[in-house]
Design a protein around this motif. Structure first.
Motif, short mmCIF file in Angstrom:
data_model
loop_
_atom_site.label_atom_id
_atom_site.label_comp_id
_atom_site.label_asym_id
_atom_site.label_seq_id
_atom_site.Cartn_x
_atom_site.Cartn_y
_atom_site.Cartn_z
N ALA A 1 11.21 -14.56 -1.81
CA ALA A 1 12.47 -14.14 -1.91
C ALA A 1 13.33 -14.28 -3.21
O ALA A 1 13.89 -13.66 -3.79
CB ALA A 1 13.22 -15.23 -1.06
N GLU A 2 12.59 -15.43 -4.08
CA GLU A 2 13.26 -15.32 -5.63
C GLU A 2 12.60 -14.00 -6.51
O GLU A 2 13.45 -13.53 -7.15
CB GLU A 2 12.69 -16.66 -6.14
CG GLU A 2 12.98 -17.96 -5.58
CD GLU A 2 12.87 -19.34 -6.17
OE1 GLU A 2 12.04 -19.32 -7.26
OE2 GLU A 2 12.96 -20.25 -5.75
N GLY B 1 9.88 -18.74 0.29
CA GLY B 1 11.08 -18.83 -0.59
C GLY B 1 10.60 -18.36 -2.03
O GLY B 1 11.52 -17.81 -2.93
N TYR B 2 9.41 -18.49 -2.36
CA TYR B 2 8.88 -17.80 -3.79
C TYR B 2 9.12 -16.32 -3.71
O TYR B 2 9.58 -15.76 -4.79
CB TYR B 2 7.62 -18.27 -4.14
CG TYR B 2 7.33 -17.89 -5.35
CD1 TYR B 2 7.38 -18.98 -6.64
CD2 TYR B 2 6.27 -16.96 -5.73
CE1 TYR B 2 6.89 -18.59 -7.95
CE2 TYR B 2 6.04 -16.67 -7.06
CZ TYR B 2 6.21 -17.57 -8.06
OH TYR B 2 5.84 -17.46 -9.38
N GLY C 1 5.55 -22.85 0.63
CA GLY C 1 6.91 -22.40 -0.30
C GLY C 1 6.61 -21.00 -0.50
O GLY C 1 7.66 -20.45 -1.39
#
Length: 435
Positions: free
Chosen positions: A430-431, A427-428, A424
């Motif tokens: 990118a956040e 995605g983390y 993950g």
């Protein structure tokens, strides 16, 4: 005393914080100019010497940085090239070389270093940035107004306040000399002296005018009118019987009308004592005066025949130049909280490859990231490096994280930590980049 490690006299080294401040200013300037439809023009840092010589007067020619013959031709003769002295002569050369390929009107800006073989001093450099914008091929007053509006917006975008545009016309000045009976042969010298009214007392200017051959009976009322509290009204009244002066006032009033609503009314005024000593101006002239006596921030005007004199086509032209070094001195100092990284990745020897990959994943997410490149494997030392780099987050991956199949993400501001599964992490990150 200079040392062997100092840059050459009249030049400077720019470390990251100062350079980034300058580049940020230049980016804002480019953005404003682009909004007005000006396009960039980039010319070589050096030109042929014969292109430059004779374009700046005897005093200017002495300041041209000549380049000695080099390579296999070294020692075979005098200089044939020279460093760029300004952006105007290169513009004339480009207009002559590419005239049929350029749009009409041709609206260009140029930002880059120029070089002068001047004596260095406080605030005076041999290498410095110059920023010009010009419009060739139209005699419309809207072109003059557009240049002024663009410069106004640039100064506003940079966060400057307390500046004012002083507006005049060379035709007003010509009419002024006529109205006060100044002989034509004395006119150029008289204007040179009148240009000193901001630096010398009126009595000193009158004395200098007398030294140029102008009778005191003519000099005193001329200087008195220009320095009076109601100078604009006195000059308007004096020019009623001068066709040239009246035409100049029409130019000024047309510009004031075009600028109304685009530039706040208190930021542009008719200034009949403004001369701008360069003789090539043919119409409206302007200058930006900084509050508190900081000097001129920008200046320009219409110069309808200069391009032809410089070797280009005979086209109408108008433009201006920003005093970048003076402007940059007025900008807020760089924030001491400057950061080099968004994400700092700690490195343990046995997991170095993983850490290297984490940094790449952070960059893929659009974050500035680097791994720790020092020799210490102590986590405390590496977190200090992260803090010193201004990183917002630190990624920690050691034996405990490997066993858990996760990465520890530490918020360097709050000290809070989150355990993020390896799968993950992209995605983390990118956040974090989006947040």
């Amino acid at each position: 005393m200079p040392t062997q490690f100092d840059p050459p006299s009249g030049t400077r080294d720019f470390l990251a914080a100062e350079w980034e401040t300058r580049e940020h200013a230049f980016e804002r300037i480019r953005s404003v100019f682009a909004r007005y439809g000006f396009e960039p023009l980039v010319t070589p840092a050096f030109e042929r010497l014969d292109v430059l010589l004779g374009k700046y007067g005897d005093d200017g020619d002495k300041l041209i940085f000549k380049i000695l013959r080099r390579g296999e031709h070294e020692g075979t003769g005098e200089a044939d090239l020279a460093l760029r002295y300004d952006h105007t002569v290169p513009l004339a050369r480009v207009a002559a070389a590419y005239g049929s390929q350029l749009p009409t009107p041709y609206k260009r800006y140029a930002i880059g270093p120029v070089w002068r073989a001047d004596r260095p001093g406080h605030g005076r450099y041999r290498e410095f940035a110059q920023c010009d914008l010009d419009t060739l091929g139209t005699s419309s007053a809207m072109a003059d107004a557009e240049v002024i509006c663009a410069v106004h917006d640039v100064l506003g975008e940079l966060g400057l306040r307390g500046f004012r545009f002083l507006l005049n016309s060379r035709r007003v000045l010509a009419g002024l000399l006529e109205a006060f009976g100044v002989p034509a042969d004395l006119g150029p010298g008289v204007l040179i002296t009148l240009d000193k009214l901001d630096k010398l007392a009126p009595a000193e200017v009158i004395t200098e005018l007398a030294g140029r051959g102008l009778a005191e009976a003519q000099a005193a009322p001329l200087v008195g009118a220009l320095t009076a509290g109601d100078a604009a009204e006195q000059i308007r009244d004096a020019l009623k019987n001068s066709d040239e002066g009246a035409a100049g006032l029409d130019e000024v009033d047309t510009l004031l009308s075009l600028l109304a609503g685009q530039v706040p009314g208190d930021r542009v005024v008719f200034a009949p004592r403004l001369v701008r000593g360069l003789s090539y101006y043919t119409g409206p002239i302007w200058e930006v005066a900084a509050e508190g006596g900081a000097g001129s921030l920008a200046g320009g005007g219409r110069y309808d025949h200069l391009i032809a004199l410089l070797g280009g086509p005979d086209v109408p032209a108008t433009g201006g130049s920003l005093g970048m070094e003076r402007i940059l001195l007025l900008l807020p100092r760089p924030d001491t909280g400057r950061t080099m990284l968004d994400v700092a990745v700690t490195v343990m020897d046995e997991h170095a490859a993983r850490s290297f990959a984490f940094a790449a994943a952070a960059r893929d997410a659009g974050l500035r990231a680097s791994v720790y490149l020092g020799n210490s494997r102590k986590l405390g030392r590496q977190l200090k490096w992260a803090s010193d780099s201004g990183a917002r987050w630190a990624l920690i991956y050691g034996n405990n994280e490997e066993e858990a199949g996760a990465v520890t993400v530490r918020d360097m501001t709050t000290g809070e930590q989150a355990s993020v599964p390896l799968g993950g992490l992209p995605g983390y990150l990118a956040e974090l980049a989006a947040g």
